[in-house]
Each structure stands twice: as structure tokens, then as C-alpha cells.
Design a protein around this motif. Structure first.
Motif, short mmCIF file in Angstrom:
data_model
loop_
_atom_site.label_atom_id
_atom_site.label_comp_id
_atom_site.label_asym_id
_atom_site.label_seq_id
_atom_site.Cartn_x
_atom_site.Cartn_y
_atom_site.Cartn_z
N CYS A 127 41.83 -24.20 -106.58
CA CYS A 127 42.34 -22.82 -106.51
C CYS A 127 41.19 -21.83 -106.34
O CYS A 127 41.26 -20.91 -105.52
N PHE A 128 40.13 -22.01 -107.10
CA PHE A 128 38.99 -21.11 -106.98
C PHE A 128 38.33 -21.24 -105.61
O PHE A 128 37.79 -20.27 -105.07
N SER A 129 38.38 -22.45 -105.05
CA SER A 129 37.79 -22.63 -103.73
C SER A 129 38.57 -21.87 -102.66
O SER A 129 37.98 -21.16 -101.84
N VAL A 130 39.89 -21.99 -102.67
CA VAL A 130 40.69 -21.32 -101.65
C VAL A 130 40.68 -19.81 -101.83
O VAL A 130 40.82 -19.04 -100.87
N LEU A 131 40.45 -19.35 -103.06
CA LEU A 131 40.33 -17.91 -103.32
C LEU A 131 38.92 -17.40 -103.05
O LEU A 131 38.63 -16.22 -103.30
N ARG A 132 38.04 -18.29 -102.57
CA ARG A 132 36.67 -17.95 -102.22
C ARG A 132 35.86 -17.50 -103.43
O ARG A 132 35.05 -16.58 -103.36
N LYS A 133 36.10 -18.17 -104.55
CA LYS A 133 35.34 -17.91 -105.76
C LYS A 133 34.88 -19.23 -106.37
O LYS A 133 35.23 -19.58 -107.51
N PRO A 134 34.08 -20.01 -105.62
CA PRO A 134 33.65 -21.32 -106.14
C PRO A 134 32.77 -21.22 -107.37
O PRO A 134 32.63 -22.19 -108.11
N GLN A 135 32.17 -20.05 -107.60
CA GLN A 135 31.32 -19.91 -108.79
C GLN A 135 32.15 -20.03 -110.06
O GLN A 135 31.65 -20.49 -111.10
N LEU A 136 33.44 -19.67 -109.99
CA LEU A 136 34.29 -19.80 -111.17
C LEU A 136 34.57 -21.27 -111.47
O LEU A 136 34.64 -21.67 -112.64
N ALA A 137 34.74 -22.07 -110.43
CA ALA A 137 34.91 -23.51 -110.63
C ALA A 137 33.65 -24.11 -111.26
O ALA A 137 33.72 -24.98 -112.13
N LEU A 138 32.49 -23.62 -110.83
CA LEU A 138 31.23 -24.11 -111.38
C LEU A 138 31.12 -23.76 -112.86
O LEU A 138 30.71 -24.60 -113.68
N PHE A 139 31.51 -22.56 -113.24
CA PHE A 139 31.45 -22.15 -114.65
C PHE A 139 32.33 -23.05 -115.51
O PHE A 139 31.93 -23.50 -116.59
N THR A 140 33.55 -23.31 -115.05
CA THR A 140 34.47 -24.12 -115.86
C THR A 140 34.00 -25.57 -115.96
O THR A 140 34.14 -26.20 -117.01
N ASP A 141 33.42 -26.12 -114.89
CA ASP A 141 32.94 -27.49 -114.96
C ASP A 141 31.69 -27.61 -115.83
O ASP A 141 31.46 -28.65 -116.46
N LEU A 142 30.87 -26.57 -115.87
CA LEU A 142 29.73 -26.58 -116.79
C LEU A 142 30.22 -26.59 -118.24
O LEU A 142 29.65 -27.29 -119.09
N LEU A 143 31.27 -25.82 -118.52
CA LEU A 143 31.85 -25.84 -119.86
C LEU A 143 32.45 -27.21 -120.17
O LEU A 143 32.35 -27.70 -121.30
N ARG A 144 33.07 -27.82 -119.17
CA ARG A 144 33.62 -29.17 -119.35
C ARG A 144 32.52 -30.16 -119.73
O ARG A 144 32.68 -30.96 -120.66
N LEU A 145 31.40 -30.10 -119.04
CA LEU A 145 30.28 -30.99 -119.35
C LEU A 145 29.71 -30.70 -120.73
O LEU A 145 29.41 -31.62 -121.51
N ALA A 146 29.59 -29.41 -121.06
CA ALA A 146 29.04 -29.03 -122.37
C ALA A 146 29.95 -29.44 -123.52
O ALA A 146 29.48 -29.64 -124.64
N ALA A 147 31.24 -29.56 -123.27
CA ALA A 147 32.18 -29.93 -124.34
C ALA A 147 32.29 -31.44 -124.52
O ALA A 147 32.39 -31.94 -125.64
N VAL A 148 32.28 -32.19 -123.40
CA VAL A 148 32.54 -33.62 -123.51
C VAL A 148 31.36 -34.38 -124.09
O VAL A 148 31.54 -35.38 -124.81
N LEU A 149 30.14 -33.93 -123.83
CA LEU A 149 28.98 -34.68 -124.31
C LEU A 149 28.91 -34.73 -125.84
O LEU A 149 28.82 -35.82 -126.42
N PRO A 150 28.94 -33.58 -126.54
CA PRO A 150 28.90 -33.69 -128.01
C PRO A 150 30.15 -34.34 -128.59
O PRO A 150 30.07 -35.01 -129.63
N ALA A 151 31.29 -34.14 -127.93
CA ALA A 151 32.52 -34.75 -128.45
C ALA A 151 32.41 -36.27 -128.47
O ALA A 151 32.83 -36.92 -129.44
#
Length: 410
Positions: A127-151
Motif C-alpha cells: 500500500c505504501f508503495s502504490v501511494l508513493r511513500k516507500p519510506q513508511l514501509a521502511l519505518f514499519t519494517d525497521l520496527l518489525r525487526l527491532a521487535a522480533v529480535l529481543p522477543a
């Protein structure tokens, strides 16, 4: 956002996503017993297949949308709604195994519970890609990585596969909530149309078939090679392919997030050709670096598999250079004529598998690697030939573009 910045964000986002997948498997393997990891890995394979299927059916169709902002926002809202509904149904089917008492049923039940979270979070990236806001997808995936590692790091030794699956899946909740919050201002008030994904002629069906054909033929080819060849041959091909993982990240980023960039370009075919030339040059350079590695360094990467993998590195490097043009050709064709990519995949995926086996019968594992290279080259040539025939009026012929594209000869 400028095209270069958007492309960089898309590649970085795909890299973070790939790093997350690798980190998950490594952490679980290090903190689990062999049987536990085997169960988790089996569930993860099922998730990966479903992830690829949803990416083809929903995501790849979504990023082809163009035109006014209103329809784009409606398409994004509908894509998220459909993913939530479909993944919930599939999750309920998997979770139904909780009525059984086996460990296999428990881990698949856990996967079913977290499936809506993980698949919906991935759809939001498109969705962020088609809306031409790929930086938002990057932010959410960085949070995903930051959450899964300590978990996963905080899990006790000997944790069951079902518990590990639940922890892994639920660690995506923060990224999902952030993505929904970031998307909400863009889709608020838009109509949701879930039925569009169920009508006959929906493009996602063709892309899903392409995904199935491409994955099935490659897996069957490796399986057949494993039946007729030695395990060392399969290990050599797998090892060499693993070393080209960064190129796979770039290819996935181009396929998943390239269409919105090409649809904005005045000459999408030329842009795809230049991208293919750049990726081919990177693949050739990366292959040269790997081939020049000292044997001691190579053994640190692949252990005893390095010696056999090093023999096929020239062929694998050439294959990835050919794949770069093939990926860019299919990308251009998908933007120009989305329905024309399926015949190319249906014909040339089995051809690549046949050339793999024929090459092995001819000269062993090195021949198998060159067979894959030839198959990739033929698929790329077919994609570009079809793209040339379906080019928009007024755009110069592909032959002229090749002649003027810097570095295209590589």
C-alpha cells in the motif's frame, strides 16, 4: 519523493525484510533443539508460501494501479480488508488443528492465530508503495525487526515450537499498528470493495499462477537433481545461490515495488532496461569478487561446501546477470501488458528446469549451473521480445535503447 530516493527506500525496505527472515531462523535455530527447530521451520515454510501467494494475488496486482489519487486509496483500503478477511479464514483452518494434541497440530494452530497479523502487515508495505511513500514501509519494517529480535532472544531454552511461533507472529503487532496508523490518513473515508478480488479476470489470479509455476518448477528441478545427482552437487548449487542473496533482495524489490516507479516514468521500457543493465553489472561484479576470494575466506562462509560451490561461481554469476535483464524485462512487460507475463513464465520456467537436468547429464554440476544460466537468458530474451511488441506508441524501439543505454553491454 524523488524517484532515486523512492527506489533506495524500496531496496532498503526489502533488505530489512530479508534480514528479518534470516535473523528469525538463525535465532530460533540457536535457541531450540533440533526437533523443535524442524517443527518451526516447517511452519515457516508454510508461512513463506502463503506470504508469496498473497504477495502475488494482492500485492503485485495492487502496485500496478495508476491514475487518480482517489482510486489508489480505495484500492489500498480494499487490499487491506481482503487480506484481513482471507488470512483470518486461512488462520481459522490452521487453528482448527488445536483440537488435536500432537506437536505438529499445535505449531500450525499457533501459525493460524498469527497469520492475519503477519500477512496484513506485509500487504500494508505494498500500500505504501502504490501511494508513493516507500519510506513508511521502511519505518514499519525497521520496527518489525527491532521487535522480533529481543522477543526471540528472551525465550527460554527448550521453548516449544508453538510458543516460538506465537512469539514470532505477535512481535509483528507493533509494526502492524504503526502501519495502520500511517495508512489511515490516506484511506479515511474511502469505499472498501473486497468483492473485486473474487471476480473473474482479476489479475491477481494470473500472478498467483506465475508464482506457483515459478516456485514449483524450481523446487521440482532441485528435487529431481537430488534424486539423480550426489548431495554434493545440490549443496554446491545451493551454496553458490546463497552467496548471491543480496541480488535476490534487489530483484524482489524491483518486482514488488518497481511498477509504481515505472508508471510515473515517461519511457518505462528505457528505465527498466537501464535498471536491468545496472543490476547485471552489479551481479557480474559481485560474482567476480566471490570468485577472487581466498579459499580460507570461502570456507568461513560455506565450510566444506565452498570448494564445490566455487566451481560453479562463474556460471552462477552469469546466471544472475542474465536474471537481472529477465527481471527488468518482466517488470517492463508487467507495466505495459500485465497479462502477457504468464505465458513467458509458463513456457520458460519448465525450460530452465529441463536445461538444469540436461546440463548435469552433460558435464555434471558445472553443466547444471550453466544450464540454469541459459534458461535465465532465454526467459529474459523472451520477456524483452514481448515487451518490444507491446511498447506504447511513440517510444523508440528496444534496439535503439540498447544501443544508447550506458553499460547495457555488460
Amino acid at each position: 519523493m524523488r524517484a532515486r530516493t523512492a527506489a533506495l527506500c524500496s531496496v532498503l525496505d526489502q533488505a530489512v525484510s530479508a534480514l528479518t527472515n534470516i535473523a528469525v531462523l538463525v535465532l530460533v535455530a540457536r535457541h531450540s533443539e533440533a526437533d523443535t527447530f524442524a517443527l518451526f521451520a516447517t511452519a515457516y515454510v508454510v508461512f513463506s508460501v502463503l506470504l508469496g501467494g498473497f504477495g502475488a494475488y494482492v500485492g503485485q496486482e495492487l502496485v500496478l494501479h495508476r491514475g487518480e489519487t482517489g482510486p489508489l486509496r480505495q484500492a489500498c483500503r480494499s487490499a487491506v480488508a481482503f487480506t484481513v478477511c482471507a488470512s483470518t479464514v486461512l488462520g481459522a483452518l490452521l487453528a482448527g488443528g488445536a483440537l488435536l494434541t500432537t506437536a505438529d497440530a499445535a505449531v500450525f494452530a499457533a501459525l493460524g492465530l498469527v497469520l492475519p497479523v503477519t500477512l496484513t502487515q506485509d500487504t500494508l508495505r505494498y500500500c505504501f508503495s502504490v501511494l508513493r511513500k516507500p519510506q513508511l514501509a521502511l519505518f514499519t519494517d525497521l520496527l518489525r525487526l527491532a521487535a522480533v529480535l529481543p522477543a526471540l532472544l528472551l525465550q527460554p531454552d527448550g521453548a516449544s515450537a508453538a510458543r516460538t511461533t506465537l512469539v514470532w507472529g505477535l512481535s509483528a503487532v507493533p509494526a502492524l499498528l504503526l502501519a495502520l496508523a500511517l495508512l489511515r490518513p490516506h484511506v479515511k473515508g474511502e469505499r472498501t470493495d473486497v468483492k473485486r478480488y473474487l471476480v473473474r479476470g482479476h489479475l491477481g489470479r494470473r500472478f498467483l499462477v506465475e508464482f506457483g509455476v515459478g516456485n514449483a518448477t524450481s523446487q521440482l528441478a532441485v528435487l529431481a537433481l537430488g534424486l539423480f545427482a550426489t548431495p554434493l552437487a545440490v549443496g554446491a548449487l545451493r551454496g553458490a545461490t546463497t552467496l548471491f542473496g543480496p541480488l535476490n533482495v534487489a530483484f524482489n524489490a524491483a518486482t514488488g515495488f518497481g511498477p509504481p516507479l515505472l508508471t510515473r516514468h515517461p519511457a518505462p521500457r528505457r528505465a527498466a532496461l537501464l535498471a536491468g543493465g545496472a543490476l547485471a553489472a552489479v551481479a557480474a561484479g559481485w560474482g567476480a569478487v566471490l570468485y577472487a576470494l581466498p579459499a580460507s575466506w570461502g570456507r568461513q562462509l560455506l565450510g566444506d561446501t565452498w570448494e564445490s560451490a566455487a566451481e560453479v561461481l562463474p556460471a552462477t554469476g552469469a546466471q544472475y546477470a542474465a536474471m537481472a535483464f529477465g527481471v527488468s524485462g518482466l517488470l517492463a512487460l508487467r507495466v505495459l501488458a500485465p497479462r502477457a507475463t504468464l505465458p513467458v513464465q509458463l513456457v520458460f520456467s519448465p525450460v530452465s528446469a529441463a536445461l538444469l537436468l540436461a546440463g548435469y547429464a552433460w558435464t555434471g554440476v558445472v553443466g547444471a549451473a550453466w544450464g540454469l544460466c541459459l534458461g535465465s537468458a532465454l526467459k529474459g530474451a523472451a520477456a524483452w521480445a514481448q515487451a518490444a511488441r507491446t511498447a506504447p506508441p511513440g517510444e523508440e524501439p528496444v534496439s535503439a535503447a540498447v544501443a544508447t543505454a550506458p553499460g547495457a553491454a555488460s
